[in-house]
Design a protein around this motif. Structure first.
Motif, mmCIF file in Angstrom:
data_model
loop_
_atom_site.group_PDB
_atom_site.id
_atom_site.type_symbol
_atom_site.label_atom_id
_atom_site.label_comp_id
_atom_site.label_asym_id
_atom_site.label_seq_id
_atom_site.Cartn_x
_atom_site.Cartn_y
_atom_site.Cartn_z
ATOM 1 N N LYS A 92 -4.816 1.531 -2.521
ATOM 2 C CA LYS A 92 -4.742 0.987 -1.157
ATOM 3 C C LYS A 92 -3.627 -0.048 -1.065
ATOM 4 O O LYS A 92 -2.838 -0.048 -0.108
ATOM 5 N N TYR A 97 -2.882 6.133 0.411
ATOM 6 C CA TYR A 97 -4.222 6.186 0.974
ATOM 7 C C TYR A 97 -5.007 7.431 0.558
ATOM 8 O O TYR A 97 -6.236 7.366 0.418
ATOM 9 N N ILE A 130 -9.947 1.510 4.246
ATOM 10 C CA ILE A 130 -8.815 2.439 4.181
ATOM 11 C C ILE A 130 -8.591 3.092 5.543
ATOM 12 O O ILE A 130 -7.459 3.182 6.036
#
Length: 632
Positions: A92, A97, A130
């Motif tokens: 992250k 991602y 996220i």
């Protein structure tokens, strides 16, 4: 809505002698093979998060892999899950991602397998963060909703307060301020119970920011001041600087420029003491805006230039775009149109690159005014059309977000009901599958008939309203009372304004068509090029009638409101002509954006004018300006 500049400042971390000793102790625990596996894994987990994740993420990833290998051999799935969470945090931070989501989903699967509720909540929370970074706000809130239920169940109040705060930030970023306030207050209540004063200060500051965005500045100042007091008592210099700056912004938007400057200078001094260049940049920008509102352009230009130099040093693209647009605007005010064009073209180029729509709008407005002053009508018109196109895109995006929120609320309720059914029927997975299949089949049918019924009722209601209006019009023909004729004229004017708003909302499509024509002209040759140019010129000339129509509409409103003008002038002789005209617009139930279009100013200027009008009318804080003028 005015957007308040908030300070999010990163401070540097210094590992003390005590911290170094603690790190050595953790390493000794990890290396001691005589200790229990859980003790060793707990030590390496603490090293990952407390010592390396912020200062040296690569080392944190290396330790997380060691943790996973050791936990797998030991058969400790809870620590295998913790390792995946640490790996997810690493990816992250590096903005990878997809990798982060993969790691976190593996941690969630492991925690669910061993029914570790605290671990499940942790995995879901990290997944939500996220999704937040990817702009998937509704899905992030869905995960956070599950986290809230779990943390309530296990009575993890401290973590629950943090989750409420995260949900509030998500709602705030989407412009749903009432929902954001609800969750910030839930977080504050828990932190007050736990006497967590550091987080209380953060909650109070966030609540103040929401009120400031809603232009409730007195309430905003109340919460900002409470936050500032706690931060000063705790010695949190970074937080103190943030609160001082936010208080300054609130005073600026109230027109209390001297008080605002006092807080800005204190904020700037604190930022410089702790070496926060980013905080100094934002504060100098705010000071520049403060002078700009007072039309002290030389002082404003001085601070904008200082902030611009810092933005270049930090390579802050958003900062550079803001400063270049602000400097260009001042050059425009000083009749230096060519210099203004250079600055605003630079601001537009950067804001285009990063997709910052508000900065694109400001740059295009500056360029429109500059080219108009230079009597370059075609260039000016292109930028004006782009402004309208960008504003229309924002309006449509906000409408879409509201629709998404409505749909999301229904979806959350459906998901909650399904989870309850699944728990009751956990012994029979076959029935669960059947129920899900039935739900997938029936729900669209129900929605279809629901919306069909709703449309039918709305149609009948519209027909009823039309019939009522026709009867009212017929009745008006038989009466000669002047007041009723005035009411009818008002209704017609309101309809004209609604039609005007609709017409303006269609400008985006027209602008896109014009742009397509320009592309075709660039590609065409010879006679075809001349033909395309004539067509484009005719289309641009047609657009010029809009200003004449607006002028005609403004004249009609002035005639219609003449009696109201006289009455208001007698009761409040200190009101200016502009303020009286604004009052008539409000009495006609015009929105802020419609008033801005009629007066050729920004919605922000309209809101500032409304605030000054309230002060001159000496209205109480709880008294509604619109209701007062409607009853006047």
């Amino acid at each position: 809505m005015k957007k308040i500049v908030l300070l999010f400042i990163l401070s540097t971390s210094i590992i003390s002698v005590h911290a170094r000793t603690n790190l050595d102790s953790l390493q000794m625990v990890w290396m001691d093979h005589n200790l229990a596996d859980t003790s060793r894994l707990a030590a390496i987990d603490k090293m990952i998060w407390d010592k390396y994740m912020k200062s040296n993420p690569d080392t944190a990833l290396y330790l997380a892999n060691l943790q996973y290998d050791f936990a797998k051999v030991a058969g400790l799935k809870n620590y295998m899950a913790k390792s995946f969470i640490a790996q997810g945090e690493y990816w992250k931070k590096n903005k990878k991602y997809e990798k982060a989501l993969d790691c976190l989903n593996q941690s969630l699967a492991l925690n669910e397998e061993i029914d570790d509720k605290k671990g499940i909540a942790s995995s879901l929370s990290k997944l939500a963060s996220i999704l937040y970074n990817q702009g998937e706000y509704q899905q992030a809130i869905s995960y956070y909703s599950q986290v809230i239920e779990i943390r309530k169940e296990i009575n993890d109040k401290s973590s629950l307060a943090g989750t409420y705060n995260n949900v509030a930030r998500l709602y705030s970023n989407q412009g749903y301020n009432s929902k954001a306030l609800e969750y910030f207050n839930l977080s504050l209540k828990i932190n007050e119970e736990l006497n967590n004063r550091k987080w209380m200060a953060k909650n109070l500051n966030n609540i103040g920011s929401i009120y400031s965005q809603d232009e409730e500045y007195e309430k905003a100042l109340k919460y900002y001041s409470q936050s500032l007091k706690i931060k000063e008592e705790l010695g949190l210099k970074k937080g103190v600087a943030t609160s001082l700056g936010n208080i300054g912004v609130a005073y600026t938007y109230q027109g209390e420029y001297a008080q605002a400057l006092d807080y800005y200078y204190r904020s700037l001094k604190t930022h410089e003491e702790i070496g926060s260049e980013h905080g100094s940049m934002i504060t100098k920008y705010n000071i520049g805006r403060n002078f700009y509102y007072q039309k002290e352009y030389n002082d404003a230009l001085n601070y904008f230039n200082q902030a611009f130099e810092i933005s270049k040093k930090l390579n802050s693209k958003l900062g550079k775009a803001k400063m270049m647009n602000s400097i260009g605007d001042i050059q425009l005010k000083q009749n230096l149109e060519k210099e203004a064009i250079l600055w605003c073209e630079g601001g537009l180029e950067i804001s285009d690159e990063i997709g910052a729509i508000p900065e694109q709008i400001e740059a295009c407005k500056c360029l429109y005014e500059a080219y108009k002053s230079l009597e370059k009508g075609n260039d000016a018109l292109l930028y004006l059309e782009r402004v309208k196109s960008l504003e229309d895109s924002i309006s449509k995006e906000e409408t879409w977000k509201k629709l998404q929120e409505m749909e999301f609320t229904k979806q959350i309720q459906i998901e909650k009901a399904e989870r309850e059914k699944e728990e009751q029927r956990s012994r029979s997975r076959l029935w669960i599958i059947i129920l899900i299949a039935l739900g997938a089949t029936i729900t669209p049918t129900i929605l279809y008939y629901y919306f069909k019924q709703r449309i039918r009722l709305q149609t009948e209601k519209a027909k009823s309203h039309l019939s009522d209006r026709l009867l009212a019009e017929e009745k008006l023909k038989t009466q000669n009372q002047e007041k009723q004729l005035l009411d009818l004229e008002l209704e017609h004017k309101k309809k004209d304004l609604a039609d005007m708003a609709l017409s303006l909302s269609q400008k985006k499509q027209q602008a896109e068509e014009l742009y397509s024509q320009v592309i075709r002209v660039e590609k065409s040759r010879g006679k075809q090029r001349q033909k395309e140019l004539r067509s484009l010129k005719e289309e641009l000339q047609n657009q010029q009638y809009v200003d004449k129509e607006l002028e005609h509409l403004q004249q009609n409103i002035d005639v219609l409101s003449s009696e109201f003008y006289d009455k208001l002038q007698k009761s409040f002789p200190e009101l200016s002509k502009t303020e009286i005209k604004l009052s008539s617009f409000i009495k006609l139930n015009l929105s802020t954006s419609q008033i801005a279009q009629l007066q050729n100013i920004t919605p922000k200027s309209v809101k500032m004018s409304r605030y000054r009008l309230r002060k001159k009318l000496e209205l109480d804080p709880d008294q509604n300006l619109d209701e007062f003028l409607q009853s006047f």
